[in-house]
Design a protein around this motif. Structure first.
Motif, PDB file in Angstrom:
ATOM      1  N   GLY A 372      15.094   1.546   2.247  1.00 10.04           N
ATOM      2  CA  GLY A 372      14.498   0.278   1.856  1.00 10.04           C
ATOM      3  C   GLY A 372      12.992   0.316   1.792  1.00 10.04           C
ATOM      4  N   PRO A 373      12.383  -0.777   1.339  1.00 10.21           N
ATOM      5  CA  PRO A 373      10.928  -0.849   1.198  1.00 10.21           C
ATOM      6  C   PRO A 373      10.238  -0.985   2.550  1.00 10.21           C
ATOM      7  N   LEU A 374       8.919  -0.780   2.531  1.00  5.84           N
ATOM      8  CA  LEU A 374       8.102  -0.886   3.744  1.00  5.84           C
ATOM      9  C   LEU A 374       6.841  -1.669   3.428  1.00  5.84           C
ATOM     10  N   LYS A 375       6.570  -2.690   4.225  1.00  9.84           N
ATOM     11  CA  LYS A 375       5.329  -3.451   4.102  1.00  9.84           C
ATOM     12  C   LYS A 375       4.356  -2.993   5.185  1.00  9.84           C
ATOM     13  N   LEU A 376       3.129  -2.742   4.780  1.00 13.22           N
ATOM     14  CA  LEU A 376       2.055  -2.420   5.722  1.00 13.22           C
ATOM     15  C   LEU A 376       1.056  -3.569   5.694  1.00 13.22           C
ATOM     16  N   TRP A 377       0.715  -4.088   6.859  1.00 13.32           N
ATOM     17  CA  TRP A 377      -0.104  -5.295   6.955  1.00 13.32           C
ATOM     18  C   TRP A 377      -1.489  -5.000   7.523  1.00 13.32           C
ATOM     19  N   THR A 378      -2.458  -5.821   7.145  1.00 12.08           N
ATOM     20  CA  THR A 378      -3.770  -5.826   7.769  1.00 12.08           C
ATOM     21  C   THR A 378      -4.455  -7.140   7.427  1.00 12.08           C
ATOM     22  N   PHE A 379      -5.632  -7.373   7.954  1.00  8.91           N
ATOM     23  CA  PHE A 379      -6.375  -8.573   7.581  1.00  8.91           C
ATOM     24  C   PHE A 379      -7.293  -8.244   6.413  1.00  8.91           C
ATOM     25  N   GLN A 380      -7.753  -9.288   5.740  1.00  4.45           N
ATOM     26  CA  GLN A 380      -8.501  -9.115   4.501  1.00  4.45           C
ATOM     27  C   GLN A 380      -9.845  -8.440   4.758  1.00  4.45           C
ATOM     28  N   ASP A 381      -9.954  -7.224   4.267  1.00  2.55           N
ATOM     29  CA  ASP A 381     -11.158  -6.420   4.433  1.00  2.55           C
ATOM     30  C   ASP A 381     -11.034  -5.243   3.469  1.00  2.55           C
ATOM     31  N   GLY A 382     -12.072  -5.014   2.658  1.00  2.71           N
ATOM     32  CA  GLY A 382     -11.996  -3.985   1.632  1.00  2.71           C
ATOM     33  C   GLY A 382     -11.699  -2.599   2.167  1.00  2.71           C
ATOM     34  N   LEU A 383     -12.393  -2.193   3.225  1.00  2.00           N
ATOM     35  CA  LEU A 383     -12.193  -0.860   3.776  1.00  2.00           C
ATOM     36  C   LEU A 383     -10.812  -0.733   4.421  1.00  2.00           C
ATOM     37  N   ASN A 384     -10.352  -1.798   5.057  1.00  2.00           N
ATOM     38  CA  ASN A 384      -9.016  -1.768   5.652  1.00  2.00           C
ATOM     39  C   ASN A 384      -7.952  -1.475   4.604  1.00  2.00           C
ATOM     40  N   ASN A 385      -8.101  -2.071   3.435  1.00  2.00           N
ATOM     41  CA  ASN A 385      -7.136  -1.827   2.357  1.00  2.00           C
ATOM     42  C   ASN A 385      -7.103  -0.354   1.964  1.00  2.00           C
ATOM     43  N   VAL A 386      -8.286   0.238   1.853  1.00  2.00           N
ATOM     44  CA  VAL A 386      -8.374   1.647   1.468  1.00  2.00           C
ATOM     45  C   VAL A 386      -7.720   2.525   2.537  1.00  2.00           C
ATOM     46  N   LEU A 387      -8.012   2.228   3.798  1.00  2.00           N
ATOM     47  CA  LEU A 387      -7.434   3.006   4.885  1.00  2.00           C
ATOM     48  C   LEU A 387      -5.912   2.865   4.920  1.00  2.00           C
TER      49      LEU A 387
END
Length: 529
Positions: A372-387
């Motif tokens: 099945g699929p996998l969701k990865l979460w974080t808070f809104q931050d440009g560098l966090n998205n890249v990481l």
């Protein structure tokens, strides 16, 4: 209790950004010739509140206030400042002596009552002071902050003024590291003026630190705050006579001013670090932050209930590559919960933090595989998205997990949703140590009742071990804490990724540039050449 988290590791490091701006007459600093003066750019956040109960605990606060203790930057140990002695036989009841000779900037003596007044005001729930949660270990806190109804008192029963120079503090449970907690600016004293008009005091505080406010303070619309050296400070005085604090809303603007020669020093993080390392070669002071970027697992999600799944995800992440490529070396791949910036940190106590794709695949297979699929979460931050995208790619490549998507929410939505167990996947988060010790991070991240425990981790074994650390003699606290940390990392409700690093870049005009615990430059140590 509110977790002392930041809005992303880059955002968090921006929250401790400090910029020193040259203050020659040509630069409009307003200093007279012959006066040793420089201008300091700080984040707007730092100047939003200056009352100890509301302040963020920045180096601006440290310049204005001196608490009972301070953390020695070399040894990492809590040492006495205003306190003459801090004694206990059971880590619950503490007797604190106050040194003579300390005064507030208005000349009023600093007494035991000065501390009691400050602490009671912060702990009193209806005041809604930001640092209220820090007094939760004190006896009487619940009466001042009832879950329902009104408080039954206005003062902490666990804070007793014995005489002008003696405090007796009683906690609800043993806490051997109370002297470390007392080093935070939230525990600084206040004079009588703070009790009559807290709002006015917040804008123009009267502290007992090496610098005092000069001028009207933070009046409406102000973007600067001027400090002058407090000549009656009983310890080592500030190197400069005057400092002008200039408000910056973002780190990028401060870095541009530094590059243009308009400022002298700035704390640099994130994407500006690689450029600064070249541009300011020889004038760059590395700042290891007392913080951790980690991937937390939702233990309430059945897919992550098996520790082997969590271990597989951890072994599949190449921390070295992430630090080298995305962070350009400004960070340390995590081998444990805390890095060297945290007393007690730097130990390789996370067995699952090694990069081992073959072992990761074997562990996942043993646990029944992944579908099945996998969701990865974080808070809104440009560098966090890249990481997080990099982590997702490694999980896809090394574990064969498909259908990976990145989900983001504002930080003030993500944390409540985590506590409500509404997040359905691993989450990338940042956590800074509340006070400078490994115990702080372990307590914040793994204790069941901690507001920063967002993984649902609940271990009686860990709680028992950490409880032994809290009760232990000072010389045994660290060893006991490492035992508790080892238990938590064996259970692996979260996997450490890396400890972030920043840098203080400076011009040739100033010297003595070195960081405080949270990363900002030590204001009193900076010399104008």
């Amino acid at each position: 209790m509110t977790p002392r988290t930041r809005r992303g590791w880059a955002g968090a490091l921006t929250a401790v950004t400090l910029t020193l701006t040259a203050c020659s007459p040509a630069q409009g600093g307003g200093a007279a010739r012959g006066i040793s003066s420089y201008s300091v750019g700080v984040t707007t956040y730092f100047l939003s509140h200056l009352l100890p109960g509301k302040a963020i605990g920045s180096n601006v606060d440290t310049a204005l206030f001196t608490p009972l203790t301070r953390v020695d930057p070399v040894s990492g140990e809590a040492v006495n400042a205003v306190a003459a002695a801090i004694d206990t036989t059971d880590n619950i009841t503490w007797t604190i002596g106050i040194r003579p000779g300390w005064t507030f900037h208005n000349g009023e003596p600093v007494t035991a009552q000065s501390f009691a007044d400050s602490w009671n005001a912060t702990a009193y729930g209806p005041n809604a002071y930001t640092n209220n949660f820090m007094f939760a270990p004190f006896k009487g806190y619940e009466e001042l902050n009832p879950a329902k109804g009104k408080p039954t008192g206005k003062t902490l029963s666990g804070v007793e003024v014995v005489d002008a120079k003696t405090l007796r503090v009683t906690l609800t449970r043993p806490l051997a590291l109370l002297p470390y907690m007392l080093a935070q600016s939230a525990f600084a004293p206040v004079p009588k003026a703070a009790l009559t008009d807290a709002g006015a005091f917040d804008r123009r505080p009267i502290g007992n630190g090496p610098y005092q406010v000069d001028g009207p303070g933070m009046v409406t619309g102000a973007t600067k705050l001027t400090l002058k050296r407090y000549e009656n400070y009983p310890e080592e005085k500030g190197q400069a006579e005057r400092i002008e604090l200039k408000s910056y809303q973002d780190e990028g603007a401060a870095y541009r001013d530094l590059s243009a020669g308009a400022i002298d020093v700035t704390l640099i993080t994130g994407n500006n670090l690689p450029t600064a390392a070249t541009q300011f070669k020889g004038r760059l002071v590395e700042v290891p932050f007392p913080a951790l970027l980690y991937l937390g697992f939702p233990t309430w999600d059945k897919r992550f209930s098996d520790v082997r799944v969590r271990q597989a995800f951890s072994h599949a992440i190449d921390r070295e590559t992430i630090v080298k490529t995305l962070l350009r070396g400004f960070g340390s791949p995590a081998k444990g919960l805390a890095g060297v910036a945290v007393p007690g940190g730097g130990e390789p106590d996370c067995a699952a933090c090694s990069y081992d794709p073959a072992k990761a695949r074997a562990l996942l297979a043993e646990a029944g595989g992944w579908s099945g699929p996998l969701k990865l979460w974080t808070f809104q931050d440009g560098l966090n998205n890249v990481l997080l995208e990099a982590v997702g790619n490694q999980l896809r490549t090394n574990l064969g997990v498909q259908g990976i998507s990145i989900q983001t929410q504002p930080v003030d939505q993500l944390y409540p949703n985590l506590k409500a167990r509404k997040i359905d996947g691993p989450v990338l988060l940042y956590m800074g140590a509340l006070y400078p010790h490994l115990y702080a991070l372990a307590d914040q991240l793994f204790t069941k009742t901690s507001a920063a425990n967002v993984t649902g981790y609940d271990s009686k074994d860990f709680a028992a071990l950490l409880g032994k650390a809290a009760k232990a003699p000072e010389e045994e606290v660290l060893a006991r804490t490492r035992e508790a940390t080892g238990q938590a990392l064996a259970d692996l409700p979260l996997t450490p990724l890396f400890q972030p690093t920043g840098a203080l870049a400076h011009s040739e005009r100033v010297s003595g540039v070195r960081p405080e615990f949270l990363g900002g430059v030590r204001l009193a140590a900076v010399k104008v050449l």
